[in-house]
Design a protein around this motif. Structure first.
Motif, PDB file in Angstrom:
ATOM      1  N   VAL B 588      -5.814  40.391 -27.696  1.00 55.99           N
ATOM      2  CA  VAL B 588      -6.323  40.313 -28.485  1.00 55.99           C
ATOM      3  C   VAL B 588      -5.512  42.022 -29.188  1.00 55.99           C
ATOM      4  N   PRO B 589      -5.548  42.961 -28.065  1.00 58.51           N
ATOM      5  CA  PRO B 589      -5.237  44.433 -28.713  1.00 58.51           C
ATOM      6  C   PRO B 589      -4.122  44.504 -29.871  1.00 58.51           C
ATOM      7  N   ILE B 590      -3.112  43.428 -28.932  1.00 58.52           N
ATOM      8  CA  ILE B 590      -1.547  43.379 -30.007  1.00 58.52           C
ATOM      9  C   ILE B 590      -2.111  43.404 -31.726  1.00 58.52           C
ATOM     10  N   VAL B 591      -3.052  41.778 -31.801  1.00 62.20           N
ATOM     11  CA  VAL B 591      -3.565  42.288 -32.472  1.00 62.20           C
ATOM     12  C   VAL B 591      -4.105  43.085 -33.863  1.00 62.20           C
ATOM     13  N   LEU B 592      -5.283  43.766 -33.194  1.00 62.89           N
ATOM     14  CA  LEU B 592      -6.279  45.402 -33.190  1.00 62.89           C
ATOM     15  C   LEU B 592      -4.869  46.426 -33.967  1.00 62.89           C
ATOM     16  N   ALA B 593      -3.895  46.930 -33.029  1.00 65.18           N
ATOM     17  CA  ALA B 593      -2.711  46.859 -32.791  1.00 65.18           C
ATOM     18  C   ALA B 593      -2.253  47.144 -33.760  1.00 65.18           C
ATOM     19  N   LEU B 614     -12.060  55.944 -47.012  1.00 66.48           N
ATOM     20  CA  LEU B 614     -12.212  54.397 -46.727  1.00 66.48           C
ATOM     21  C   LEU B 614     -11.281  54.244 -46.073  1.00 66.48           C
ATOM     22  N   ILE B 615      -9.477  53.958 -46.019  1.00 63.60           N
ATOM     23  CA  ILE B 615      -9.318  52.810 -45.442  1.00 63.60           C
ATOM     24  C   ILE B 615      -8.929  54.084 -43.602  1.00 63.60           C
ATOM     25  N   LEU B 616      -9.231  55.169 -44.082  1.00 64.87           N
ATOM     26  CA  LEU B 616      -9.085  55.984 -42.762  1.00 64.87           C
ATOM     27  C   LEU B 616     -10.337  55.472 -42.056  1.00 64.87           C
ATOM     28  N   GLY B 617     -11.330  55.553 -42.590  1.00 62.86           N
ATOM     29  CA  GLY B 617     -12.530  54.933 -41.725  1.00 62.86           C
ATOM     30  C   GLY B 617     -12.103  53.451 -41.236  1.00 62.86           C
ATOM     31  N   ALA B 618     -11.248  52.785 -41.830  1.00 57.92           N
ATOM     32  CA  ALA B 618     -11.366  51.940 -41.044  1.00 57.92           C
ATOM     33  C   ALA B 618     -10.361  51.404 -40.333  1.00 57.92           C
ATOM     34  N   VAL B 619      -9.254  52.862 -40.362  1.00 56.87           N
ATOM     35  CA  VAL B 619      -8.550  52.740 -39.201  1.00 56.87           C
ATOM     36  C   VAL B 619      -9.097  53.133 -37.105  1.00 56.87           C
ATOM     37  N   GLY B 620     -10.135  53.919 -38.432  1.00 63.89           N
ATOM     38  CA  GLY B 620     -11.622  54.542 -37.437  1.00 63.89           C
ATOM     39  C   GLY B 620     -12.016  53.872 -36.287  1.00 63.89           C
ATOM     40  N   PHE B 621     -12.223  52.714 -37.484  1.00 68.44           N
ATOM     41  CA  PHE B 621     -12.775  51.716 -36.727  1.00 68.44           C
ATOM     42  C   PHE B 621     -12.130  50.850 -36.112  1.00 68.44           C
ATOM     43  N   GLY B 622     -11.024  50.358 -36.499  1.00 68.34           N
ATOM     44  CA  GLY B 622      -9.752  49.755 -36.090  1.00 68.34           C
ATOM     45  C   GLY B 622      -9.866  50.235 -34.249  1.00 68.34           C
ATOM     46  N   VAL B 623      -9.827  51.481 -33.925  1.00 67.65           N
ATOM     47  CA  VAL B 623      -9.388  52.749 -32.860  1.00 67.65           C
ATOM     48  C   VAL B 623     -10.698  52.359 -31.860  1.00 67.65           C
ATOM     49  N   SER B 624     -11.766  52.172 -32.533  1.00 75.62           N
ATOM     50  CA  SER B 624     -13.013  51.675 -31.906  1.00 75.62           C
ATOM     51  C   SER B 624     -13.147  50.864 -30.702  1.00 75.62           C
ATOM     52  N   LEU B 625     -12.385  49.727 -31.447  1.00 76.85           N
ATOM     53  CA  LEU B 625     -12.666  48.276 -31.673  1.00 76.85           C
ATOM     54  C   LEU B 625     -11.800  48.410 -30.436  1.00 76.85           C
ATOM     55  N   LEU B 626     -10.398  49.326 -30.271  1.00 80.45           N
ATOM     56  CA  LEU B 626      -9.429  49.705 -29.242  1.00 80.45           C
ATOM     57  C   LEU B 626     -10.398  49.803 -27.712  1.00 80.45           C
ATOM     58  N   TYR B 627     -10.880  51.248 -27.938  1.00 74.92           N
ATOM     59  CA  TYR B 627     -11.628  51.322 -26.912  1.00 74.92           C
ATOM     60  C   TYR B 627     -12.195  51.059 -26.089  1.00 74.92           C
ATOM     61  N   LEU B 628     -13.887  49.805 -27.149  1.00 72.82           N
ATOM     62  CA  LEU B 628     -13.921  48.559 -26.854  1.00 72.82           C
ATOM     63  C   LEU B 628     -13.567  48.422 -25.743  1.00 72.82           C
ATOM     64  N   TRP B 629     -12.604  47.429 -26.188  1.00 70.82           N
ATOM     65  CA  TRP B 629     -11.955  46.513 -25.327  1.00 70.82           C
ATOM     66  C   TRP B 629     -11.184  47.295 -24.326  1.00 70.82           C
ATOM     67  N   PHE B 630     -10.881  47.847 -24.096  1.00 71.47           N
ATOM     68  CA  PHE B 630     -10.292  48.380 -22.725  1.00 71.47           C
ATOM     69  C   PHE B 630     -11.558  49.221 -21.950  1.00 71.47           C
ATOM     70  N   SER B 631     -12.641  49.058 -22.197  1.00 72.58           N
ATOM     71  CA  SER B 631     -13.447  49.430 -21.213  1.00 72.58           C
ATOM     72  C   SER B 631     -13.856  50.572 -21.150  1.00 72.58           C
ATOM     73  N   ALA B 632     -14.126  50.808 -22.835  1.00 69.02           N
ATOM     74  CA  ALA B 632     -14.259  52.506 -22.864  1.00 69.02           C
ATOM     75  C   ALA B 632     -15.907  52.477 -23.887  1.00 69.02           C
ATOM     76  N   PRO B 633     -16.851  52.125 -23.242  1.00 68.38           N
ATOM     77  CA  PRO B 633     -17.727  52.259 -24.679  1.00 68.38           C
ATOM     78  C   PRO B 633     -18.360  52.904 -24.866  1.00 68.38           C
ATOM     79  N   ASP B 634     -18.381  53.571 -24.103  1.00 65.43           N
ATOM     80  CA  ASP B 634     -19.039  55.008 -24.431  1.00 65.43           C
ATOM     81  C   ASP B 634     -17.843  55.910 -25.680  1.00 65.43           C
ATOM     82  N   LEU B 635     -17.087  55.658 -25.211  1.00 58.80           N
ATOM     83  CA  LEU B 635     -15.670  56.417 -26.894  1.00 58.80           C
ATOM     84  C   LEU B 635     -15.971  55.676 -27.561  1.00 58.80           C
TER      85      LEU B 635
END
Lengths: 117, 758
Positions: B588-593, B614-635
């Motif tokens: 999953v993280p590889i696909v997200l990255a 708008l695309i930069l917004g999407a980049v940011g959301f992608g990064v937040s999904l990565l945070y979520l995946w790697f045990s950082a819910p607050d981030l």
């Protein structure tokens, strides 16, 4: 650990995009470069501290400390601060650029420099 | 000894207030400061001990102590600093009477006195160095006192640059010797002289120390700052030349002679001093301005002192030092009186003043007689000691000594006599010229009279000179005598008097030809000017190249330097570079990255600002999904919120902006792309090296263990933010508040502000 090399690659790629945007003459593009740069820097700290799957830094009910390994909370605290400050800087830069358009009607650093003189 | 320093420093600190007392006449009361210090010195020196040591702990961790030492040499120097200081203060009080800058001047002058006194009394070499630099700094302020004059500023800066550059060399040399000796006390170095000399690096250390001394004492080729320093007010010149500042270098050489005099390199001081003396005597002969003649004769005297210390002639050195201090202090003050009363600065511009300035004339005659070595002034003793010493060291030293002493004697007589004889002429009308008052004349008359007294009663001079010579290592200094009978030294002395007479006769006849400026095209001062000019040109060139005013140039330069520095560190540090191993398993993280990266690349390709936002917004959301995946819910939560706000902000502001255009040429874009890819690549590479290295001890463990017991929170990240690192969070809030205020001000200010300014 298997995803680490790919994350490192992603961070380098984001930095490259950010650098490229910041090398442009357009004020707006430089601003976008700033957005990409803060995302890349946050991820850099996050990955450098080591990533963990499924173990957030929380203390379970009834315990004084989490059992076993958890994600590094210090790096997360730093990044949290950085995200918010990054937003503050960005908001100010956006207003500044808008102002440059309003007063001087330029989106080009070269013209902006000429306008100074 | 600390008490003496404290008295003078207290005097300096209170000088601005004292000077303003009694309608600006309070400055005269400051004469009491050196007098009190002189009395303290006299009480201390009256004891039986050959030397007095006094030490206070200062910086024990660095082995630096406030250690002082009073022996024959420092007693002689301290008496000169304070004794001449008394007259200088009196002179300055009158010289600058009514000048609104006088309080400042008196304070600086007293500070200068304190620095010089500390220098000659210091036993700890670090303490000595500090006082050494303090004399450089205070003399900078004094030389540049007339700061509205470009010439004074230049001269002050020149003196500072030369002496401070030498001071740095001195520090290096002192530390080298200090490490060799295992001690920073001069009094302990003396006991280890042979050991220090036998060290392999002692030659370099000696060179460094000597560089410090010869820059301070204006030896060739560093002599040029001293004649320029006459831009200072007269009392400063008189003090600087007679008892302080330039004597510091010679003093330190003399101080080190018992320790290092046997070093083979020490011999080089002889030709250096001899050349400086002859060269400076010649330069004095070329000059017309009174203060300039005197300045070059000081350089000559310093050269002679270096020569004598180089030869190890202790008694001759201290005798010459004393005689020179007396007559040079007097002559400088007298030159100041002549300028003050007649308005003339050049010797050729004044004459026949003997009736108008009788006391000045008398004192000048006395001082010049001592300087030229005429019977029975103290100068003749000094000169015969000098010539006798020279006789023991070969013909060319004798020739140098006779020639330089002769020229200087003739020139000093020119200064002391020509303004007074012949038909009266001066820039000012003769009726307006009056003899100076007692405050201005007390110093010169007293110093010139002392020169005669010490010559007539040499036993008085012995009181200070014999202990001083002993401190320099002279085993059994002979008592001074005025008359030694007809010997070689006497003949040589007559020879120098003959040269003096010749110079007296030649000077007015050759001045026009000798004084032409063409001669000054060469020489070390040009080298100094050229190197300062080159420094400025390089700075301007580099600034013009780097500071183009274009943001992207700065980014490019920063990026390029970072790449070069990081890459060279990676290649040079020795450890092999670790390369990542990419696994083929898709997770999953590889696909997200991959998705985030594709979006980012898309963002830089588009030209429509709204789409990019708008695309930069999407980049940011992608990064937040990565945070979520790697045990950082607050981030993840924060990132989602901030990203939403950012996108709204960008869209709100940017939808009014025009479409972005392609501004750069294709080749420029290609070059930027290469630079950017290299930059990103190096970030990845360094990050991978960091991750491959063993992780250092982290304070995270500590935070995790204490979050619940001490912070009373289960969310450790939150506890860190609001508790352990609450100040960081406060700073963050301040930044946000500032950005908000700045943004608000920018948005609300009237739109035409910028145009009005431009």
């Amino acid at each position: 650990m298997s995803a680490d090399p790919w994350l490192v690659l992603l961070i380098g790629g984001l930095y490259s995009c950010a650098f490229y945007m910041m090398l442009r003459r357009s004020l707006t593009k430089t601003l976008f470069g700033l957005v990409l740069l803060s995302n890349a820097a946050n991820l850099l700290i996050f990955v450098a501290a080591g990533v963990t799957i499924g173990r957030p830094a929380l203390v379970p009910d009834g315990l004084q400390a989490p059992e076993g390994l958890v994600a590094d909370p210090l790096a997360q605290a730093f990044i949290l601060t950085a995200i918010v400050i990054g937003f503050g800087v960005l908001a100010f830069a956006v207003v500044l650029i808008r102002r440059a358009h309003e007063v001087l009607d330029v989106d080009d650093f070269d013209e902006l420099k000429d306008a100074e003189q | 000894m600390l008490l003496m320093l404290a008295v003078i420093i207290a005097g300096a600190v209170s000088a601005p207030w004292i000077s303003r007392l009694a309608g600006g006449r309070g400055a005269f009361a400051l004469v009491a400061v050196p007098v009190v210090a002189l009395l303290l010195l006299g009480r201390m020196a009256s004891g039986e001990a050959a030397e007095v040591l006094e030490a206070y702990t200062w910086v024990p961790g660095l082995d630096v102590a406030a250690a002082f030492r009073l022996d024959g040499l420092s007693l002689l120097m301290a008496s000169l600093v304070l004794g001449i200081g008394v007259f200088i203060v009196a002179y300055a009080a009158k010289y600058l009477e009514g000048d609104e800058r006088q309080p400042r001047f008196m304070a600086t002058l007293l500070l200068f006195m304190a620095a010089m006194l500390g220098l000659v009394l210091a036993d700890d070499v670090i303490l000595l160095f500090i006082f050494w630099e303090l004399t450089s700094l205070t003399s900078y302020l004094l030389i540049g006192f007339d700061h509205t004059q470009a010439k004074a500023r230049q001269a002050a800066l020149q003196g500072l640059v030369v002496t401070v550059a030498g001071g740095l060399c001195l520090l290096v040399g002192l530390i080298m010797f200090g490490e060799m000796a295992g001690s920073y006390r001069l009094s302990e170095w003396v006991l280890q002289g042979e050991m220090l000399i036998s060290q392999p690096t002692s030659g370099w250390a000696l060179l460094m120390v000597v560089l410090g001394c010869v820059t301070k004492s204006a030896q060739f080729p560093f002599h040029f700052w001293l004649p320029n320093a006459m831009a200072a007010p007269t009392p400063v010149s008189a003090y600087l030349h007679s008892a302080t500042m330039v004597k510091a270098g010679v003093f330190l050489l003399a101080r080190l002679y018992p320790t290092l005099g046997a070093h083979p390199g020490w011999q080089w001081l002889v030709p250096l001093g001899a050349f400086t003396a002859v060269f400076a005597a010649f330069m004095a002969f070329r000059s017309d301005e009174m203060k300039k003649v005197l300045a070059y004769t000081t350089v000559m005297a310093l050269g002679t002192l270096t020569l004598l210390i180089g030869m190890g002639e202790a008694q001759a050195a201290v005798g010459f030092l004393l005689a020179h201090a007396l007559y040079k202090g007097a002559l400088f003050m007298l030159a100041g009186v002549i300028t003050h009363e007649t308005g003339a600065k050049a010797l050729s511009g004044v004459g026949g003043m003997r009736r108008h300035l009788p006391w000045t004339w008398g004192a000048a005659l006395f001082a010049a007689a001592s300087a030229a070595g005429v019977m029975p002034w103290v100068g003749v003793i000094a000169k015969e000691l000098l010539l006798e010493s020279a006789l023991g060291h070969g013909v060319w030293v004798v020739v140098a000594a006779v020639v330089s002493a002769g020229i200087v004697g003739g020139m000093l007589f020119t200064v002391a006599l020509r303004p007074f004889i012949g038909a009266p002429r001066a820039p000012r009308a003769p009726e307006a010229i009056h003899e100076a008052g007692p405050w201005l004349l007390a110093g010169p008359v007293a110093l010139a009279g002392l020169g005669l007294l010490l010559g007539l009663v040499p036993g008085l001079a012995d009181q200070v000179l014999v202990p001083a010579a002993r401190a320099l290592g002279a085993v059994d200094p002979a008592a001074l005598a005025l008359w030694h009978g007809v010997n070689h030294a006497f003949v040589a002395s007559l020879g120098s008097l003959a040269i003096a007479a010749l110079v007296w006769w030649l000077w007015p006849r050759t001045l026009r030809w000798m004084g032409t400026a063409g001669w000054d095209r060469f020489g070390p001062e040009r080298a100094y000017d050229a190197s300062l000019g080159a420094l400025g040109a390089v700075a301007v060139g580099v600034t013009a190249k780097l500071q183009s005013g274009l943001l992207r140039r700065y980014v490019a330069i920063t990026l390029l330097s970072t790449i070069v520095l990081l890459l060279s560190t990676l290649l040079l540090r020795g450890d092999a570079v670790v390369w990542p191993q990419f696994s083929a398993t898709i997770s999953v993280p590889i696909v997200l990255a991959a998705g985030v990266l594709v979006l980012a690349v898309l963002a830089i390709r588009l030209v429509d600002a709204l789409s990019v936002a708008l695309i930069l917004g999407a980049v940011g959301f992608g990064v937040s999904l990565l945070y979520l995946w790697f045990s950082a819910p607050d981030l993840a939560i924060t990132q989602v919120m901030i990203e939403t706000l950012t996108t709204i902000l960008l869209v709100l502001i940017l939808f009014r902006l025009p479409r972005m255009r392609r501004l750069s040429s294709p080749s420029q874009r290609m070059a930027d792309m290469v630079l950017a890819i290299f930059g990103g690549g190096i970030v990845s590479l360094v990050l991978w090296q960091v991750m491959a290295a063993p992780s250092p001890v982290s304070i995270s463990e500590w935070l995790i263990a204490r979050s619940m017991p001490e912070g009373h929170g289960r969310n450790i990240v939150n506890v860190i933010l609001v508790d352990f690192r609450a100040l960081d969070t406060l700073g963050e809030i301040v930044v946000l508040a500032l950005a908000a205020m700045g943004g608000y001000a920018l948005l609300k200010s009237p739109p035409n502000t910028g145009e009005r300014e431009s």
